[in-house]
Design an enzyme around this catalytic site. Structure first.
Site, PDB file in Angstrom:
ATOM      1  CG  HIS A  56      -4.492  29.718   0.567  1.00 38.35           C
ATOM      2  ND1 HIS A  56      -4.377  31.063   0.259  1.00 38.35           N
ATOM      3  CD2 HIS A  56      -5.634  29.596   1.304  1.00 38.35           C
ATOM      4  CE1 HIS A  56      -5.405  31.714   0.782  1.00 38.35           C
ATOM      5  NE2 HIS A  56      -6.179  30.851   1.416  1.00 38.35           N
TER       6      HIS A  56
ATOM      7  CD  GLU B   3      -1.683  30.750  -2.110  1.00 37.87           C
ATOM      8  OE1 GLU B   3      -1.152  31.336  -1.134  1.00 37.87           O
ATOM      9  OE2 GLU B   3      -2.788  31.073  -2.575  1.00 37.87           O
TER      10      GLU B   3
ATOM     11  CG  HIS C 208      -0.721  33.440   1.675  1.00 38.92           C
ATOM     12  ND1 HIS C 208      -1.991  32.934   1.490  1.00 38.92           N
ATOM     13  CD2 HIS C 208      -0.607  33.648   3.007  1.00 38.92           C
ATOM     14  CE1 HIS C 208      -2.614  32.837   2.650  1.00 38.92           C
ATOM     15  NE2 HIS C 208      -1.794  33.272   3.592  1.00 38.92           N
TER      16      HIS C 208
ATOM     17  CD  GLU D 291      -0.094  36.578  -1.638  1.00 40.70           C
ATOM     18  OE1 GLU D 291       0.292  35.633  -2.376  1.00 40.70           O
ATOM     19  OE2 GLU D 291      -1.177  36.571  -1.023  1.00 40.70           O
TER      20      GLU D 291
END
Length: 499
Positions: A97, A100, A227, A321
């Protein structure tokens, strides 16, 4: 599905080759913690490849981004440029992404750190690079990064997708649907599912195609996808079985995946902290859960890269994440590196869990590729009970018959099955001492006697049915790939290939 090696070689040769790069000369300057633009990212990787030319190789995946930016990848190994027998392969992918961005800088910093530590003679890094082939892709979505950066890096969505406004983490073939259908029909086929895919309902983006070909063409054992926007280690399955928005979706390797996620989370100073607040007020905080979550239990995702890795190849992947702020200020990046450094390093060592070995013909000594490696957990639960549980996710041997099977500690029966050979089972005990190579157990398979081969009767077709990737109840016009660029067919034919 068995693939004739000669045909596979022809198909592989027809695919565009990865692009090798001659690195530029560089200085010994320390790594600068900043937001590197796409040109600076390339330069950093070239400088690392030059400084550590004996263990580093820079290449680009076979397709660039929509805006023609190469997907630069750095390989680090004591023998870069080729797969070595019994040496497992690992990858980090970041910036899928585009907005990110922390993972992008962490992977660049990791490349610099591994190079510098190798040059300094760090024994742990020297050992890691001597027994592991590591691939680092700092940015899978350089076009999204550019848009996010050009617009100030503060929008929660702007730059997330690629230049065609497609979310790359929803763009992979939906192999979960095939796998769940197999489960419903009691077909024990839960691996290398590209052979059941006959068409797509959309044309995957060039970035997706490039990574699909990379996954199918490299014998990755373990990987992680970085991410941002939260602080948690997420593991398969990402898609729920029932279609519910939130539902724990167990995989056959649930215990191994939970271990992998916990390795990362437990070595981050905040990810597993049970007292930390959520990233967004009112949201759930994963600290009390040890900083880990099952993907579908968090929210269900179809067409994601994490599950595609697991269901199309031998690779186990988790999604990391790594920070609440998708586009953190440059001034915070060095501290974020310090917070993630140990976790990034320790996660790579997990490539050496479980068991590995070589499958050979007992008469000729030749390695046997495409051998199915099946595992049953026979760990004793107490004095009177044994788990006796099949792990219904097989891996396959590659190249010259080498294989790897990631497992948590326990007792297992490992069975090797190859076409034209008698199956063979070994009983093993996995202990996983830290920073050591996986337990080695080779298989020497005896060819089937001629009369047995003539009288072979095949049972239920393990391949099951073939599927299109349209949602249930919908009948879209399938996207037909041009004959001269039939990557789907070629990728499918590479399924279970010896890489």
């Amino acid at each position: 599905m068995r693939i004739v090696w000669a045909v596979t070689c022809v198909l592989w040769a027809a695919l565009p080759a990865q692009t090798a790069v001659v690195p530029t000369k560089s200085s010994e300057a320390e790594f600068e913690w900043k937001h590197h633009n796409n040109q600076e990212l390339e330069q950093v990787l070239k400088e690392v490849a030059e400084r550590c030319h004996d263990v580093a190789r820079l290449y680009a995946l076979n397709k660039p981004s929509v805006r023609n930016v190469p997907l630069w990848t750095l390989e680090l190994s004591d023998n870069p440029g080729q797969h070595e027998l019994l040496e497992p392969e690992f990858k980090y992918v970041a910036n899928m992404h585009g907005n990110e961005v922390m993972g992008r800088e962490l992977v660049l910093g990791l490349a610099h750190h591994l190079c510098q530590a190798w040059r300094a003679g760090d024994p742990h890094v020297r050992k890691l690079l001597s027994i592991t082939r590591i691939h680092l892709l700092p940015s899978m979505n350089p076009d999204g990064w550019q848009l996010a950066s050009d617009t100030g890096g503060r929008d929660y969505l702007k730059g997330r997708a690629n230049n065609n406004s497609v979310d790359l983490n929803r763009d992979f073939p939906d192999l979960d649907r095939i796998m769940y259908s197999n489960e419903a029909r009691h077909v024990q086929h839960n691996n290398h599912l590209m052979d059941q895919l006959r068409g797509l309902d959309h044309q995957p983006q060039p970035e997706t195609w490039a990574v699909m070909k990379w996954i199918m063409g490299t014998p990755f054992v373990l990987s992680a996808n970085l991410h941002g926007g939260d602080l948690v280690a997420n593991y398969p399955y990402d898609a729920s079985r029932s279609g519910a928005a939130q539902e724990y979706a167990y995989s056959p390797d649930d215990s191994t995946f939970r271990h992998l996620a916990q390795v990362y989370a437990s070595r981050h100073p905040r990810m597993s902290d049970p007292h930390r607040p959520p990233c967004t007020p009112g949201d759930y905080t994963f600290g009390p859960d040890g900083g880990v979550t099952n993907g579908a239990a968090w929210y269900s995702v179809r067409g994601g890269m994490q599950d595609f890795n697991y269901l199309s190849s031998n690779d186990l992947e988790v999604t990391l994440e790594v920070g609440c702020d998708k586009y953190p200020p440059a001034s915070s990046l060095q501290q974020e590196w310090l917070d993630n450094k140990e976790a990034l390093m320790e996660y790579m060592w997990q490539t050496h869990l479980g068991v590995k070995g070589v499958v050979r013909d007992s008469l000729t000594g030749q390695g046997i590729p495409n051998t199915l490696i099946h595992v049953k957990n026979i760990t004793r639960i107490n004095d009177t009970h044994v788990r006796d549980e099949d792990i219904n996710h097989d891996v396959t041997s590659v190249h010259n018959g080498d294989y790897w099977r990631l497992l948590v500690p326990g007792d297992y029966e490992v069975t090797a099955t190859a076409e034209g050979y008698l199956p063979l089972t070994h009983t093993i005990t996995v202990t996983n001492p830290p920073h050591q190579e996986a337990l080695r157990r080779d298989f020497d398979l005896a060819p089937l006697p001629d009369d047995s081969m003539l009288r072979q009767v095949t049972g239920e077709d393990e391949g099951g049915e073939v599927y299109d990737t349209y949602p249930r109840g919908q009948e879209p016009n399938l996207y037909e790939l041009p004959l001269e660029d039939d990557l789907l067919g070629r990728l499918r034919d590479m399924d279970r290939m010896p890489y």
